[in-house]
Design a protein around this motif. Structure first.
Motif, PDB file in Angstrom:
ATOM      1  N   ARG A 173      92.276  50.287 -11.930  1.00  0.00           N
ATOM      2  CA  ARG A 173      93.004  50.832 -10.795  1.00  0.00           C
ATOM      3  C   ARG A 173      93.352  52.296 -11.045  1.00  0.00           C
ATOM      4  O   ARG A 173      93.254  53.137 -10.151  1.00  0.00           O
ATOM      5  CB  ARG A 173      94.267  49.986 -10.620  1.00  0.00           C
ATOM      6  N   GLU A 219     100.209  46.433 -14.654  1.00  0.00           N
ATOM      7  CA  GLU A 219     100.965  45.887 -13.517  1.00  0.00           C
ATOM      8  C   GLU A 219     100.014  45.199 -12.563  1.00  0.00           C
ATOM      9  O   GLU A 219      98.813  45.139 -12.796  1.00  0.00           O
ATOM     10  CB  GLU A 219     101.763  46.990 -12.809  1.00  0.00           C
ATOM     11  N   GLY A 221      98.386  44.889  -8.596  1.00  0.00           N
ATOM     12  CA  GLY A 221      97.951  45.915  -7.642  1.00  0.00           C
ATOM     13  C   GLY A 221      99.134  46.660  -7.042  1.00  0.00           C
ATOM     14  O   GLY A 221      99.286  47.859  -7.241  1.00  0.00           O
ATOM     15  N   ILE A 245     111.229  50.544  -8.090  1.00  0.00           N
ATOM     16  CA  ILE A 245     112.688  50.590  -7.914  1.00  0.00           C
ATOM     17  C   ILE A 245     113.254  49.174  -7.957  1.00  0.00           C
ATOM     18  O   ILE A 245     114.357  48.944  -8.448  1.00  0.00           O
ATOM     19  CB  ILE A 245     113.030  51.327  -6.600  1.00  0.00           C
ATOM     20  N   THR A 246     112.469  48.232  -7.501  1.00  0.00           N
ATOM     21  CA  THR A 246     112.891  46.817  -7.608  1.00  0.00           C
ATOM     22  C   THR A 246     113.010  46.426  -9.075  1.00  0.00           C
ATOM     23  O   THR A 246     114.003  45.807  -9.488  1.00  0.00           O
ATOM     24  CB  THR A 246     111.856  45.905  -6.913  1.00  0.00           C
ATOM     25  N   THR A 282     109.219  45.985  -3.489  1.00  0.00           N
ATOM     26  CA  THR A 282     110.018  45.932  -2.262  1.00  0.00           C
ATOM     27  C   THR A 282     109.604  44.795  -1.330  1.00  0.00           C
ATOM     28  O   THR A 282     110.453  44.151  -0.717  1.00  0.00           O
ATOM     29  CB  THR A 282     109.876  47.277  -1.508  1.00  0.00           C
TER      30      THR A 282
HETATM   31  C1  LIG Z   1     105.277  50.600  -4.545  1.00  0.00           C
HETATM   32  C2  LIG Z   1     104.661  50.022  -5.786  1.00  0.00           C
HETATM   33  C3  LIG Z   1     105.347  49.112  -6.604  1.00  0.00           C
HETATM   34  C4  LIG Z   1     106.713  48.563  -6.262  1.00  0.00           C
HETATM   35  O1  LIG Z   1     107.700  49.522  -6.236  1.00  0.00           O
HETATM   36  P1  LIG Z   1     109.083  49.238  -5.508  1.00  0.00           P
HETATM   37  O2  LIG Z   1     109.804  50.512  -5.572  1.00  0.00           O
HETATM   38  O3  LIG Z   1     109.752  48.159  -6.261  1.00  0.00           O
HETATM   39  O4  LIG Z   1     108.752  48.804  -4.121  1.00  0.00           O
HETATM   40  C5  LIG Z   1     104.721  48.677  -7.753  1.00  0.00           C
HETATM   41  N1  LIG Z   1     103.480  49.088  -8.089  1.00  0.00           N
HETATM   42  C6  LIG Z   1     102.786  49.944  -7.317  1.00  0.00           C
HETATM   43  C7  LIG Z   1     101.432  50.352  -7.742  1.00  0.00           C
HETATM   44  C8  LIG Z   1     103.353  50.436  -6.139  1.00  0.00           C
HETATM   45  O5  LIG Z   1     102.650  51.281  -5.378  1.00  0.00           O
END
Ligand SMILES: *Cc1c(COP(=O)(O)O)cnc(C)c1O
Length: 339
Positions: A173, A219, A221, A245-246, A282
């Protein structure tokens, strides 16, 4: 406005009344403008279209039992967008301008914020794109920031149920020192092939290993990874993952609940040792994981009783959700009441 069946919304585009726009021209950001059109007029040589000069954000607003609308940690999204802008040579949008645009987008579309009982929410999608024309590979000189919103259904309409992830080593990725740490569209284009393959085989998402050595967990996707064992919340530290942020919020709540928190490299082998695994972001807060399938080695890692989310994942999920909906005191000052 038509009647919306809040329960059957799902996660899809839906037009709402207004969106907020802000143009960057002659070296500065202009005033926030409102529009009722969901179409933008874009130069065909805009850098966003050719060279992927675009970053986005995703956050939610929630209606509480008290009828108030709360938005969750939007200052964090504003700062993360600035970081993404730095990463792909776009001008930073001031944090206050970002937050004001989000507040306006919510207030002007407040009839689209789902009622408390539905478990649904208002999804907010800010994006920032290079609009100036270039054919040589370089940054645009004009940019557009937009915030639009739409109601989205409860992520788990049938309850908080675990799903399976898959490891596929053949497609990466993000490169180790590439753009994985920025929330940019290019990362998503790069993940669509593997994501589609995963869905076709019945998995909810790909679990990426680090691109260089394939030794550590990166992580999913669109969501960060965490595992829980021996009362410890473990989440990967890596240069190529997006700082969720979560996840950042869950780490604090995990400590509150009495878990130890470790943010460090997580070797692939450690998948065999977790008691609970989840993906966080999120969209779902936590997507509990009941299995990880290593497609290259035909090997399964299984978690829990295969039917229900684990104890800690459930506690963390409930705690974060109750802060977002205003059911629990906001002791970390994570929510802003917008209206
Ligand atoms: C947006 C995103 C997240 C999650 O982030 P949050 O702030 O928790 O919504 C995780 N991994 C990737 C690649 C993201 O684009």
């Amino acid at each position: 406005m038509e009647n919306i069946e809040w329960q059957n919304l799902g996660f899809g585009y839906r037009k709402t009344d207004y969106n907020i726009r802000c143009y960057y021209r002659n070296g500065e950001w202009g005033e926030l403008e409102t529009s009722s059109s969901d179409i933008i007029n874009l130069h065909m040589a805009a850098t966003a279209l050719h060279y992927g000069q675009e970053a986005f954000e995703g956050l939610k607003a929630f209606k509480g039992k008290d009828g108030k609308i709360r938005v969750f940690r939007m200052d964090e999204n504003a700062k993360r967008l600035q970081n993404s802008c730095d990463g792909i040579l776009m001008p930073q949008l001031p944090v206050e301008k970002f937050m004001e645009a989000v507040r306006m987008a919510i207030k002007m579309n407040k009839h689209f914020v789902p009622p408390y009982e539905s478990g649904a929410a208002l999804y907010i999608r800010p994006l920032l794109i290079g609009t100036g024309p270039q054919i040589g590979v370089k940054a645009a000189d004009e940019f557009l920031f937009i915030v639009f919103v739409m109601p989205v259904g409860p992520y788990f309409p049938e309850g908080f149920k675990p799903t399976d992830l898959v490891i596929i080593r053949g497609q990466d990725r993000a490169a180790p020192q590439g753009t994985g740490k920025y929330k940019v569209g290019g990362n998503y284009a790069a993940s669509m092939g593997a994501g589609k393959l995963a869905k076709k085989k019945g998995f909810s998402a790909v679990l990426y290993l680090d691109s260089k050595e394939k030794k550590y967990i990166d992580e999913c996707g669109p969501a960060n990874f965490f595992g829980i064992k021996n009362k410890t919340y473990v989440t990967p530290l890596s240069e190529s993952i997006l700082p969720s942020i979560t996840n950042k919020s869950l780490m604090m709540l995990a400590e509150e609940l009495g878990l130890k928190v470790e943010r460090r490299k997580v070797p692939y082998e450690e998948l065999a040792t977790f008691e609970e695994v989840g993906a966080c972001g999120t969209a779902a807060v936590i997507s509990p994981v009941k299995g990880v399938y290593d497609a290259d080695n035909d090997k399964w890692f299984k978690y829990g009783d295969q039917k229900e989310a684990g104890e800690w994942s459930t506690k963390l999920y409930n705690k974060l959700r109750s802060i977002q909906y205003g059911d629990e005191p906001d002791k970390f000052k994570w929510v802003e009441v917008v209206e």
